[in-house]
Design a protein around this motif. Sequence first.
Motif, mmCIF file in Angstrom:
data_model
loop_
_atom_site.group_PDB
_atom_site.id
_atom_site.type_symbol
_atom_site.label_atom_id
_atom_site.label_comp_id
_atom_site.label_asym_id
_atom_site.label_seq_id
_atom_site.Cartn_x
_atom_site.Cartn_y
_atom_site.Cartn_z
ATOM 1 N N ARG A 176 -31.953 38.113 113.521
ATOM 2 C CA ARG A 176 -32.719 38.786 112.473
ATOM 3 C C ARG A 176 -33.930 39.455 113.126
ATOM 4 O O ARG A 176 -34.830 38.774 113.631
ATOM 5 C CB ARG A 176 -33.198 37.771 111.426
ATOM 6 C CG ARG A 176 -34.021 38.398 110.314
ATOM 7 C CD ARG A 176 -34.713 37.360 109.448
ATOM 8 N NE ARG A 176 -35.501 38.005 108.430
ATOM 9 C CZ ARG A 176 -35.020 38.386 107.239
ATOM 10 N NH1 ARG A 176 -33.776 38.164 106.925
ATOM 11 N NH2 ARG A 176 -35.805 38.977 106.370
ATOM 12 N N PHE A 177 -33.927 40.774 113.138
ATOM 13 C CA PHE A 177 -35.008 41.512 113.782
ATOM 14 C C PHE A 177 -35.549 42.542 112.805
ATOM 15 O O PHE A 177 -34.794 43.132 112.029
ATOM 16 C CB PHE A 177 -34.493 42.202 115.056
ATOM 17 C CG PHE A 177 -33.840 41.233 116.022
ATOM 18 C CD1 PHE A 177 -34.487 40.068 116.403
ATOM 19 C CD2 PHE A 177 -32.563 41.472 116.510
ATOM 20 C CE1 PHE A 177 -33.880 39.159 117.268
ATOM 21 C CE2 PHE A 177 -31.946 40.572 117.380
ATOM 22 C CZ PHE A 177 -32.607 39.414 117.756
ATOM 23 N N GLU A 178 -36.884 42.740 112.873
ATOM 24 C CA GLU A 178 -37.529 43.570 111.858
ATOM 25 C C GLU A 178 -38.335 44.722 112.431
ATOM 26 O O GLU A 178 -39.125 45.341 111.710
ATOM 27 C CB GLU A 178 -38.418 42.671 110.980
ATOM 28 C CG GLU A 178 -37.581 41.660 110.203
ATOM 29 C CD GLU A 178 -38.406 40.547 109.591
ATOM 30 O OE1 GLU A 178 -39.628 40.683 109.512
ATOM 31 O OE2 GLU A 178 -37.800 39.535 109.197
ATOM 32 N N SER A 179 -38.174 44.968 113.702
ATOM 33 C CA SER A 179 -38.867 46.105 114.318
ATOM 34 C C SER A 179 -38.126 46.485 115.584
ATOM 35 O O SER A 179 -37.360 45.680 116.133
ATOM 36 C CB SER A 179 -40.316 45.729 114.674
ATOM 37 O OG SER A 179 -40.320 44.747 115.692
ATOM 38 N N GLY A 212 -39.476 46.719 118.346
ATOM 39 C CA GLY A 212 -39.972 45.801 119.375
ATOM 40 C C GLY A 212 -39.126 44.543 119.480
ATOM 41 O O GLY A 212 -38.806 44.083 120.580
ATOM 42 N N MET A 213 -38.746 44.003 118.341
ATOM 43 C CA MET A 213 -37.915 42.792 118.367
ATOM 44 C C MET A 213 -36.524 43.092 118.915
ATOM 45 O O MET A 213 -35.915 42.254 119.576
ATOM 46 C CB MET A 213 -37.802 42.200 116.955
ATOM 47 C CG MET A 213 -39.107 41.596 116.447
ATOM 48 S SD MET A 213 -38.931 40.956 114.754
ATOM 49 C CE MET A 213 -38.008 39.450 115.042
ATOM 50 N N THR A 224 -42.427 41.001 122.351
ATOM 51 C CA THR A 224 -43.081 41.747 121.280
ATOM 52 C C THR A 224 -43.359 40.853 120.080
ATOM 53 O O THR A 224 -44.378 40.941 119.423
ATOM 54 C CB THR A 224 -42.168 42.908 120.825
ATOM 55 O OG1 THR A 224 -41.810 43.657 121.981
ATOM 56 C CG2 THR A 224 -42.879 43.794 119.834
ATOM 57 N N ASP A 225 -42.402 39.981 119.819
ATOM 58 C CA ASP A 225 -42.455 39.178 118.602
ATOM 59 C C ASP A 225 -43.065 37.808 118.880
ATOM 60 O O ASP A 225 -42.364 36.866 119.211
ATOM 61 C CB ASP A 225 -41.041 39.026 118.042
ATOM 62 C CG ASP A 225 -41.017 38.130 116.828
ATOM 63 O OD1 ASP A 225 -42.028 38.107 116.106
ATOM 64 O OD2 ASP A 225 -39.995 37.456 116.619
ATOM 65 N N TYR A 268 -40.441 32.052 105.766
ATOM 66 C CA TYR A 268 -40.226 33.203 106.631
ATOM 67 C C TYR A 268 -40.088 32.771 108.096
ATOM 68 O O TYR A 268 -39.192 33.220 108.817
ATOM 69 C CB TYR A 268 -41.388 34.172 106.438
ATOM 70 C CG TYR A 268 -41.293 35.423 107.264
ATOM 71 C CD1 TYR A 268 -40.259 36.330 107.066
ATOM 72 C CD2 TYR A 268 -42.237 35.691 108.255
ATOM 73 C CE1 TYR A 268 -40.173 37.485 107.836
ATOM 74 C CE2 TYR A 268 -42.159 36.838 109.024
ATOM 75 C CZ TYR A 268 -41.121 37.726 108.811
ATOM 76 O OH TYR A 268 -41.039 38.861 109.575
ATOM 77 N N LEU A 305 -36.691 31.413 108.943
ATOM 78 C CA LEU A 305 -35.675 32.454 109.142
ATOM 79 C C LEU A 305 -35.875 33.169 110.473
ATOM 80 O O LEU A 305 -34.930 33.424 111.208
ATOM 81 C CB LEU A 305 -35.757 33.494 108.019
ATOM 82 C CG LEU A 305 -35.228 33.119 106.647
ATOM 83 C CD1 LEU A 305 -35.452 34.282 105.688
ATOM 84 C CD2 LEU A 305 -33.743 32.770 106.704
ATOM 85 N N ARG A 306 -37.145 33.489 110.752
ATOM 86 C CA ARG A 306 -37.483 34.285 111.925
ATOM 87 C C ARG A 306 -37.197 33.507 113.212
ATOM 88 O O ARG A 306 -36.599 34.020 114.152
ATOM 89 C CB ARG A 306 -38.958 34.672 111.829
ATOM 90 C CG ARG A 306 -39.537 35.348 113.035
ATOM 91 C CD ARG A 306 -39.019 36.762 113.192
ATOM 92 N NE ARG A 306 -39.728 37.695 112.345
ATOM 93 C CZ ARG A 306 -40.889 38.271 112.700
ATOM 94 N NH1 ARG A 306 -41.452 38.007 113.840
ATOM 95 N NH2 ARG A 306 -41.468 39.130 111.888
ATOM 96 N N ASN A 312 -33.841 32.796 115.288
ATOM 97 C CA ASN A 312 -33.348 33.604 116.408
ATOM 98 C C ASN A 312 -33.228 32.790 117.697
ATOM 99 O O ASN A 312 -32.492 33.163 118.596
ATOM 100 C CB ASN A 312 -34.293 34.782 116.671
ATOM 101 C CG ASN A 312 -34.087 35.922 115.691
ATOM 102 O OD1 ASN A 312 -32.954 36.305 115.413
ATOM 103 N ND2 ASN A 312 -35.175 36.448 115.150
ATOM 104 N N TYR A 370 -31.458 32.654 121.277
ATOM 105 C CA TYR A 370 -32.045 32.941 122.586
ATOM 106 C C TYR A 370 -31.893 31.749 123.530
ATOM 107 O O TYR A 370 -31.765 31.893 124.731
ATOM 108 C CB TYR A 370 -33.544 33.227 122.429
ATOM 109 C CG TYR A 370 -33.881 34.650 122.042
ATOM 110 C CD1 TYR A 370 -33.434 35.707 122.811
ATOM 111 C CD2 TYR A 370 -34.662 34.916 120.933
ATOM 112 C CE1 TYR A 370 -33.762 37.016 122.476
ATOM 113 C CE2 TYR A 370 -35.000 36.225 120.586
ATOM 114 C CZ TYR A 370 -34.540 37.271 121.364
ATOM 115 O OH TYR A 370 -34.862 38.561 121.036
#
Lengths: 166, 422
Positions: free
Chosen positions: A67-70, A72-73, B278-279, B344, B347-348, B351, B358
């Motif tokens: 699940r990626f939102e940009s 960048g991700m 980035t994240d 949130y 969910l995030r 990954n 990962y």
Amino acid sequence: MDHQAEMNQPVTDDVLLRRIERLQLSYISSIDDGPLDSWPQFFTDKCLYTVLSRDNYDRGMELGVMRFESVGMLVDRATATQHAAVFAPRVIRHVLGPALVDDTGEGYRSRCNVVIYQTSPDGDTVLLMAATYDDLIVEQEGVLKFKEKRVIYDTHRIPDSIVYPL
Amino acid sequence: MDGTQTTNESETDIWSEAGTTRVPFQIYQNPDIYAQELERIFYGSSWNYVGLECEVPEAGDFRRNFIGEREVLMIRKDDGALSVVENRCAHRGAQLCQALSGNTGSAIMCPYHQWTYTLDGELTGMPFKRGINGKGGLNSDFDMKAHGLVNLRVESLNGVVFASFDQNVAPLKDYLGPDMVKYFTRIFDGRGLRVVGYERQVIDCNWKLQMENLKDPYHAGILHLFLISFGLFRLDQESKCLVDDSKGHSVLMTAKGTEEGKEDTGGVRIAAPDFALTDHDLIQPRLEFGDNITLSIQTLFPSIIIQAQCNTLATRQVIPKGSGSHELVWTFFGYEDDDDEMKYLRLRQANLMGSAGYVTLDDAEALEFSQVGFTGSPEGEAAVLEIGGTDCESNDHLVTESLIRGFYMRYRDIMGYGEAGT
């Protein structure tokens, strides 16, 4: 939802349909043939990319295997896959079906079936998944990009692991 | 352990050496050994995870699952209690429920000949029981009571449901022991649970390798370059590896941030140094259990793992599929009282985990490398488990295989492979 559906107009412009098809084919080529670094460029800066099972989707659960939102991700994923992940080499091959494309007013909604095969170094090919793409495509400065791409897969007993984006 | 297990005479030569610093490759690939594992471990005196109570909130709700290779149904009964029955009709053996979950109403009915059972598995009726016009049907002396579904022992601990084929198995809390209950209830603290989503994958290696992997902090600080590169797991972090008295269960914990100022990656290569993430949300856990632990992995014998990596909480159930394969079922969960930010984050940060995670995609790959690697190895060849010495004790460091050695102490005892020794 029904109101939304009424707003949708089938896209009949052949040139536009061919451009959308070209976007989809270029997208899968970035994964199947590489370079993976080019994969994020098919998305808008703020976007939603998610790969989730139909089982979760039907239960109203948003959990995805990715699940990626940009952008960048997406770059994080492309970089980690190439430089941090440990996995056996493999080749991925997407096969797309024709797309149903509608103009929603906010963009073009494109839905198509996709099957994804995976081939090992020994040459064994397995079906990684049967899935659908449910996409929202927008035009930015003359270029079509994915604002949303949902990969909803039926094959929720995944053979081994999912290494590459889909 | 209790010492009442009978010695497995025919197989003692498979594991003649004392201790568990050598694990014979035979036990990962011999179908006869696998058949004995199913009988002695999964269908024996073990408690097996079958699901979360929140998956079956209403009367008649069921969730289908496996214990070993046998299918079971976890069912919510009319009185709110739970039952677990085998998903196999007592008539001709047909599978009763095909969906992964659903609602079976007030009775379980076999789709083949409509034999019907209570939610506890008692046989209540079938069509044409007395035949037609006095012809056919069942004889009047047919004992309905003797033909119910196989009904398992069930216990639930703070919303997590376990079942056993052995009606005389020790109570669940005794089976887990006080140390394991303590860490189990750190996560399952009695708050209402909610399922965030499921993932399933089939990994072509013996089920025990999956359990070993989650008892092996040594690999985590080497294989998982993603974890190491971003400080989510490093072998020089404050940490604890706890083995219970039975040696079969364990928990390992680390605290992110405690490695700061240290540079001891032990010679491990790390990802490209210019790989900046980035994240940042992905690797910034929000502490939620009143301590500084950011990763905890609890493994309960024989085959369930409870993980909290940052804010991704999940049970990982290991389901054996023959000697050379297993299914891994992830049930990601949170709490009913999670705020929007926490929902949130769960969910995030997912990954990191699961079939494309990962971190965990490395595991699924490496485990298959193991199975391929030792397939066909000559009898007598064995894995070497001497990192951290030869014992099965708890540690305050991560460079150890003591948790795996403990697992095999318990395993040898149940399988009757001679004296495991100490």
